[in-house]
Design a protein around this motif. Structure first.
Motif, PDB file in Angstrom:
ATOM      1  N   ALA A 171       0.494  -2.976   2.876  1.00  0.00           N
ATOM      2  CA  ALA A 171       1.455  -2.358   1.953  1.00  0.00           C
ATOM      3  C   ALA A 171       1.921  -3.367   0.907  1.00  0.00           C
ATOM      4  CB  ALA A 171       2.649  -1.806   2.717  1.00  0.00           C
ATOM      5  N   VAL A 172       2.236  -4.584   1.349  1.00  0.00           N
ATOM      6  CA  VAL A 172       2.728  -5.591   0.406  1.00  0.00           C
ATOM      7  C   VAL A 172       1.622  -5.989  -0.566  1.00  0.00           C
ATOM      8  CG1 VAL A 172       3.602  -7.940   0.211  1.00  0.00           C
ATOM      9  CG2 VAL A 172       4.518  -6.428   1.959  1.00  0.00           C
ATOM     10  N   VAL A 224       2.028   2.562  -2.852  1.00  0.00           N
ATOM     11  CA  VAL A 224       2.684   1.859  -1.749  1.00  0.00           C
ATOM     12  C   VAL A 224       3.197   2.849  -0.720  1.00  0.00           C
ATOM     13  CG1 VAL A 224       4.610   0.379  -1.126  1.00  0.00           C
ATOM     14  CG2 VAL A 224       3.288  -0.118  -3.162  1.00  0.00           C
ATOM     15  N   ALA A 253       1.947  -3.810   7.391  1.00  0.00           N
ATOM     16  CA  ALA A 253       2.895  -4.343   6.418  1.00  0.00           C
ATOM     17  C   ALA A 253       2.171  -5.187   5.384  1.00  0.00           C
ATOM     18  CB  ALA A 253       3.966  -5.163   7.124  1.00  0.00           C
ATOM     19  N   ALA A 295       1.950   3.257   3.160  1.00  0.00           N
ATOM     20  CA  ALA A 295       2.916   3.153   4.248  1.00  0.00           C
ATOM     21  C   ALA A 295       2.886   4.406   5.117  1.00  0.00           C
ATOM     22  CB  ALA A 295       4.316   2.950   3.678  1.00  0.00           C
TER      23      ALA A 295
END
Lengths: 228, 240
Positions: free
Chosen positions: B203-204, B156, B200, B160
């Motif tokens: 990443a999630v 993660v 985002a 990011a």
């Protein structure tokens, strides 16, 4: 045969140069000042939001999970994406950098404060109750002081990571020392400039960390003399 | 038009996806560069962490490494590494990202081996296992949930951080955001927001995917006690 275009000897591209620091002391100092004030303001705001949030999570147990999860999600979102979310609304400016950095610092402070509050021994809490302390009195006089080591750990981590994170502000031209680093990269990869920015960043993080450690020692005289 | 509807319009333009340098290209770059970085990080951090955990030394070193990388700005590493022998391009970016993958991988490998019961270790020794055998057949299997938690955190974090590769023209989804900022907020607001959503979202999804993997590789009896392994692992990194 090649012409020397400059009358001086080739200055090269050293990793560090005092000449650069002297010639550009104004720019460098301004960037350092911007970086420092941004960091301090961000940590202060984050602490003012995070510590009450942690107290709420501590008082109302069912809320602990959601509060930690919410700040955790904010932490998972990449910093650049957070800039992308905030900038269209707050525009190009210090406010944007500040809000992004604060959102990031929240998680660390909330989590460590909750941990610090939970570490207060149950006997101490009961003794305080027996002495007639109410909820607020107990919080302000007993629990928060005893949670200071946890809170300080949170503040230290938040400060150090904030110093690093502010540099991402270059995306909107407000990166503090990141501005120096990025400009060095664009100015024909001027190593001395990049290095100056980087070293000042690391140094700033170190100095602020030491200041917080010192503050912690002053605030917790009962821990002095113990190791760790 | 407000940024949100602008972003929806931008995302709904098929050319923005399929053009050269469009979303699909950038996504490919982002994922391949992150995967390479995490792999490189694993190759360095896991053997070192397992060995340090096995010998029980170097706890201070693990903490020192994670604290140091916390203080060094990503931007600095991304701009410095291309100036070394690595040269410009993908390798420098991958190495820079791998540096940020090392602390969670290292700390979790170390903790994973350290948390094995001393009695289990002694029993293994009593069965006549050598040090290497204890590590490979007892400590390593028991550390797998920790390794998985560290892998998730690292993945993660790298995904990011890879968004910042755009500053050194390293490609990835961050390019979309930076180009949007280049257009100014009024014109590029939608693109900025869309890029942010993509980064985002990626990443999630990585977080969710590897949370699932973490659950799958954790043996059933360990699952209940290992709830919050990720949190504890993250604590190991942040030093709490």
């Amino acid at each position: 045969m090649s012409f020397r275009l400059s009358y001086r000897a080739d200055p090269g591209n050293p990793w560090f140069s005092w000449q650069y620091v002297r010639d550009n002391s104004d720019t460098v100092l301004n960037a350092l000042r911007e970086h420092t004030t941004l960091t301090l303001r961000a940590v202060l705001i984050a602490a003012l939001v995070a510590i009450p949030l942690a107290v709420v999570a501590y008082w109302f147990r069912p809320l602990t999970g959601p509060i930690l999860a919410l700040t955790g999600v904010l932490y998972t979102v990449p910093s650049l994406a957070l800039f992308a979310f905030v900038a269209p609304y707050l525009g190009i400016g210090v406010t944007t950098v500040l809000s992004v950095v604060v959102l990031y610092a929240l998680l660390v402070i909330v989590r460590n404060t909750v941990a610090g509050l939970n570490q207060v021994p149950a006997e101490v809490r009961e003794a305080a109750e027996g002495m007639g302390y109410g909820r607020w009195g107990r919080l302000l006089r007993i629990e928060l002081p005893l949670a200071v080591p946890g809170i300080l750990t949170g503040l230290r981590l938040a400060t150090v990571s904030t110093v690093a994170l502010v540099t991402v502000g270059v995306v909107i031209g407000r990166g503090g020392l990141g501005q120096i680093i990025f400009a060095g990269f664009q100015n024909n990869l001027y190593k001395a400039q990049i290095m100056t920015g980087t070293l000042l960043c690391v140094l700033l993080a170190l100095v602020l960390d030491l200041v917080l450690i010192g503050a912690g020692r002053l605030l917790t005289p009962w821990l002095r003399g113990r190791t760790g | 038009m407000n940024p949100v509807s602008q972003a929806v319009v931008w995302l709904n333009d098929p050319l923005n996806w399929t053009n050269p340098g469009g979303i699909l290209d950038r996504l490919g770059e982002h994922v391949s560069m992150s995967a390479a970085a995490v792999l490189l990080g694993c190759l360095v951090a896991w053997p070192l962490g397992l060995w340090l955990g096995h010998t029980g030394r170097g706890g201070g070193l693990v903490v020192l490494i994670s604290n140091l990388t916390l203080a060094v700005p990503t931007l600095a590493l991304l701009t410095i590494l291309p100036l070394t022998f690595l040269g410009f391009g993908r390798p420098a970016v991958v190495v820079a990202l791998a540096v940020f993958a090392v602390p969670p991988l290292l700390a979790n490998a170390y903790t994973g081996v350290r948390q094995v019961d001393a009695e289990t270790r002694e029993a293994a020794r009593g069965m006549g296992m050598t040090g290497a055998q204890v590590l490979r057949r007892v400590e390593l299997p028991l550390a797998v949930p920790y390794l998985a938690a560290g892998f998730r955190t690292a993945a993660v974090q790298v995904v990011a951080t890879a968004a910042l590769a755009t500053f050194v023209n390293g490609g990835g989804l961050g390019e979309i955001i930076r180009f949007g900022f280049g257009l100014s907020i009024a014109v590029g607001g939608g693109q900025i927001l869309a890029g942010g959503l993509l980064v985002a979202g990626l990443a999630v999804s990585v977080e969710l995917l590897f949370a699932l993997v973490e659950r799958l590789v954790t043996p059933r009896p360990l699952r209940r006690t290992r709830r919050g392994a990720g949190r504890r692992a993250a604590d190991a990194v942040t030093g709490t």
